[in-house]
Design an enzyme around this catalytic site. Structure first.
Site, PDB file in Angstrom:
ATOM      1  N   THR A 152      41.990  13.449  -0.462  1.00 37.42           N
ATOM      2  CA  THR A 152      41.730  14.844  -0.134  1.00 37.42           C
ATOM      3  C   THR A 152      42.450  15.182   1.158  1.00 37.42           C
ATOM      4  O   THR A 152      42.543  14.357   2.063  1.00 37.42           O
ATOM      5  CB  THR A 152      40.217  15.057   0.032  1.00 37.42           C
ATOM      6  OG1 THR A 152      39.584  14.936  -1.246  1.00 37.42           O
ATOM      7  CG2 THR A 152      39.899  16.426   0.622  1.00 37.42           C
ATOM      8  N   ARG A 205      33.089  19.000 -12.597  1.00 32.44           N
ATOM      9  CA  ARG A 205      32.505  18.423 -11.386  1.00 32.44           C
ATOM     10  C   ARG A 205      33.126  19.057 -10.145  1.00 32.44           C
ATOM     11  O   ARG A 205      34.320  19.173 -10.017  1.00 32.44           O
ATOM     12  CB  ARG A 205      32.726  16.916 -11.360  1.00 32.44           C
ATOM     13  CG  ARG A 205      32.181  16.212 -10.114  1.00 32.44           C
ATOM     14  CD  ARG A 205      33.254  15.988  -9.073  1.00 32.44           C
ATOM     15  NE  ARG A 205      32.778  15.135  -7.954  1.00 32.44           N
ATOM     16  CZ  ARG A 205      33.499  14.894  -6.855  1.00 32.44           C
ATOM     17  NH1 ARG A 205      34.694  15.426  -6.722  1.00 32.44           N
ATOM     18  NH2 ARG A 205      33.018  14.120  -5.910  1.00 32.44           N
ATOM     19  N   GLY A 249      33.276  18.795  -5.971  1.00 35.60           N
ATOM     20  CA  GLY A 249      32.990  17.921  -4.840  1.00 35.60           C
ATOM     21  C   GLY A 249      32.659  18.697  -3.584  1.00 35.60           C
ATOM     22  O   GLY A 249      32.395  19.902  -3.615  1.00 35.60           O
ATOM     23  N   ASP A 250      32.704  18.000  -2.462  1.00 33.84           N
ATOM     24  CA  ASP A 250      32.326  18.622  -1.193  1.00 33.84           C
ATOM     25  C   ASP A 250      33.418  19.533  -0.638  1.00 33.84           C
ATOM     26  O   ASP A 250      33.130  20.440   0.145  1.00 33.84           O
ATOM     27  CB  ASP A 250      32.033  17.543  -0.156  1.00 33.84           C
ATOM     28  CG  ASP A 250      33.286  16.750   0.203  1.00 33.84           C
ATOM     29  OD1 ASP A 250      33.822  16.070  -0.690  1.00 33.84           O
ATOM     30  OD2 ASP A 250      33.729  16.818   1.360  1.00 33.84           O
ATOM     31  N   THR A 276      36.970  14.277   4.391  1.00 36.57           N
ATOM     32  CA  THR A 276      37.591  13.642   3.228  1.00 36.57           C
ATOM     33  C   THR A 276      36.779  12.401   2.889  1.00 36.57           C
ATOM     34  O   THR A 276      36.101  11.845   3.758  1.00 36.57           O
ATOM     35  CB  THR A 276      39.057  13.265   3.517  1.00 36.57           C
ATOM     36  OG1 THR A 276      39.624  12.631   2.361  1.00 36.57           O
ATOM     37  CG2 THR A 276      39.181  12.329   4.702  1.00 36.57           C
ATOM     38  N   GLY A 277      36.819  11.984   1.621  1.00 31.09           N
ATOM     39  CA  GLY A 277      36.066  10.795   1.239  1.00 31.09           C
ATOM     40  C   GLY A 277      35.236  11.012  -0.001  1.00 31.09           C
ATOM     41  O   GLY A 277      35.561  11.849  -0.851  1.00 31.09           O
ATOM     42  N   GLY A 291      32.612  12.558  -2.051  1.00 27.06           N
ATOM     43  CA  GLY A 291      32.067  13.897  -1.900  1.00 27.06           C
ATOM     44  C   GLY A 291      30.563  14.026  -1.987  1.00 27.06           C
ATOM     45  O   GLY A 291      29.951  14.796  -1.233  1.00 27.06           O
TER      46      GLY A 291
END
Length: 300
Positions: free
Chosen positions: A169, A197, A199-200, A220-221, A223
């Site tokens: 990300t 889906r 994510g964050d 980032t990472g 989510g």
């Protein structure tokens, strides 16, 4: 104010043979964003241009070259936020936009709404002069092979959310010469994710947040844990309480790991130009520039 720009290109166990590509990517994004700030452009314009460069770079999980979902399609999410007005713009699960951050910017600037998803987001983008593309144009052979390999050997694969699996990300935060800050995050999500889906990255306060009264943050990472903690807003609030961004960024990563066993990275910037960069993964690609300093790295 002296402008500041910080960008990131993912936090995970980036292999040695991919380090240079990641560093080149964040270096190019930094140059594009800094050109805007150097010309007295806005923080919003700077982060948009920086993220577009990262979306166009197949090294990262954003734009063309992103991970494929379970159905073999690219679905993209992006968000931007203006620290001076608290206006935000985001898109989720879009399949026909080369640069979802462009659409996010249009929503922020031209819509009373904050989010558009799927077909509605694509329609909004097209109505506002952003061309659509075929989803196949966003897919590259590397990701077809990666998805096929994963699905063929799913039972033998490591946990998709392990820090050894790519989480590329991308994001940027900036402070402009008028004293305003802004943040942006863009992603293709996780490999083999279920269609739809989210994510964050495109969720306000989770993967992205900006407020002149606190800080601008991009994460980032993995989510889902980041979402549970509303981590970008959590971090900004701690800066508003008087803590140094450098300390808050590291504390955010500790909190992510200890509270929900999550992993990732964060870049943080306040309206005074103070910077925080941290990750709890083996590596994170990042770059920063001020009027007196330029730096980039893969570890910190």
């Amino acid at each position: 104010m002296n402008p500041v720009l910080v960008v990131h290109g993912g936090a995970w166990a980036i292999p040695d043979d991919m380090v240079e590509a990641h560093l080149n990517g964040v270096r190019n994004a930094l140059a594009a964003g800094w050109k805007v700030l150097e010309g007295n452009g806005s923080a919003l314009d700077a982060i948009e241009e920086a993220v577009v460069v990262l979306e166009n770079d197949e090294t990262f999980d954003a734009g063309r070259g992103s991970f494929l979902n379970r159905d073999g399609k690219v679905q993209l999410d992006a968000f931007m936020m203006d620290g001076s007005t608290l206006r935000g713009g985001g898109v989720g699960c879009v399949e026909r936009l080369r640069n979802p951050i462009r659409a996010a910017r249009k929503i922020l600037s031209d819509s009373p709404h904050v989010y558009f998803v799927g077909e509605g987001a694509e329609r909004f983008a097209e109505e506002h002069g952003i061309p659509l593309c075929d989803n196949k144009e966003l897919i590259i052979p590397r990701e077809i092979a990666r998805l096929r390999e994963y699905q063929t050997h799913a039972a033998e694969q490591p946990d998709l959310f392990a820090p050894t699996i790519s989480h590329d990300t991308v994001g940027a935060v900036a402070l402009d010469s008028t004293g305003n800050i802004a943040a942006a995050t863009s992603t293709g999500g996780t490999l083999n994710k279920a269609p739809g889906r989210l994510g964050d990255s495109s969720l306000i306060g989770c993967g992205c947040y900006a407020d002149n009264g606190s800080a601008a943050a991009s994460t980032t990472g993995w989510g889902e844990p980041i979402m549970k903690l509303v981590l970008a807003k959590w971090s900004a609030d701690r800066v508003a309480a008087g803590n140094q961004p450098e300390w808050v960024a590291q504390e955010a990563m500790n909190y992510l790991k200890q509270r929900v066993n999550g992993h990732g990275g964060i870049i943080l910037l306040d309206a005074r130009g103070r910077i925080g960069i941290a990750h709890n993964t083996p590596r994170m690609a990042w770059a920063l520039k001020t009027s007196s300093r330029e730096d980039l790295g893969i570890e910190r």
